[in-house]
Write a protein that holds these residues in place. Structure first.
Motif, mmCIF file in Angstrom:
data_model
loop_
_atom_site.group_PDB
_atom_site.id
_atom_site.type_symbol
_atom_site.label_atom_id
_atom_site.label_comp_id
_atom_site.label_asym_id
_atom_site.label_seq_id
_atom_site.Cartn_x
_atom_site.Cartn_y
_atom_site.Cartn_z
ATOM 1 N N SER A 194 0.759 -1.251 0.080
ATOM 2 C CA SER A 194 0.013 -0.082 -0.031
ATOM 3 C C SER A 194 0.895 1.210 0.062
ATOM 4 C CB SER A 194 -0.853 0.110 1.126
ATOM 5 O OG SER A 194 -1.791 1.042 1.305
ATOM 6 N N SER A 195 1.995 1.205 0.648
ATOM 7 C CA SER A 195 2.971 2.635 0.902
ATOM 8 C C SER A 195 3.408 2.631 -0.263
ATOM 9 C CB SER A 195 3.687 2.444 2.101
ATOM 10 O OG SER A 195 4.512 1.443 1.781
ATOM 11 N N THR A 240 1.068 4.001 -2.957
ATOM 12 C CA THR A 240 0.971 5.485 -2.754
ATOM 13 C C THR A 240 2.266 6.236 -3.113
ATOM 14 O OG1 THR A 240 -0.301 4.779 -0.872
ATOM 15 C CG2 THR A 240 0.469 7.039 -0.987
#
Length: 67
Positions: free
Chosen positions: A9-10, A13
């Motif tokens: 997820s990071s 992002t």
């Protein structure tokens, strides 16, 4: 498992513009450059459009915006 999901997820992002440039713009540029009026056979796979798309994505990431 939670650590892997948080990492992915990071990563998405922070590197989303780069992946978008590589996949989307690379595909668009590849299609434009492979279009040929005189040759009906399929051309071989070329990495140059994808490298150009990757560089567009990296520039957008450094700038923080596309335009």
């Amino acid at each position: 498992m939670k650590i892997i999901i948080e990492f992915i997820s990071s990563h998405i992002t922070s590197w989303g513009m780069v992946w978008f440039g590589l996949i989307f713009w690379g595909s668009i540029i590849n299609e434009i450059t492979s279009f040929n009026f005189f040759n009906t056979t399929a051309s071989s796979f070329n990495l140059t459009p994808y490298i150009f798309g990757l560089s567009i994505g990296l520039i957008a990431k450094m700038r923080g915006r596309w335009v």
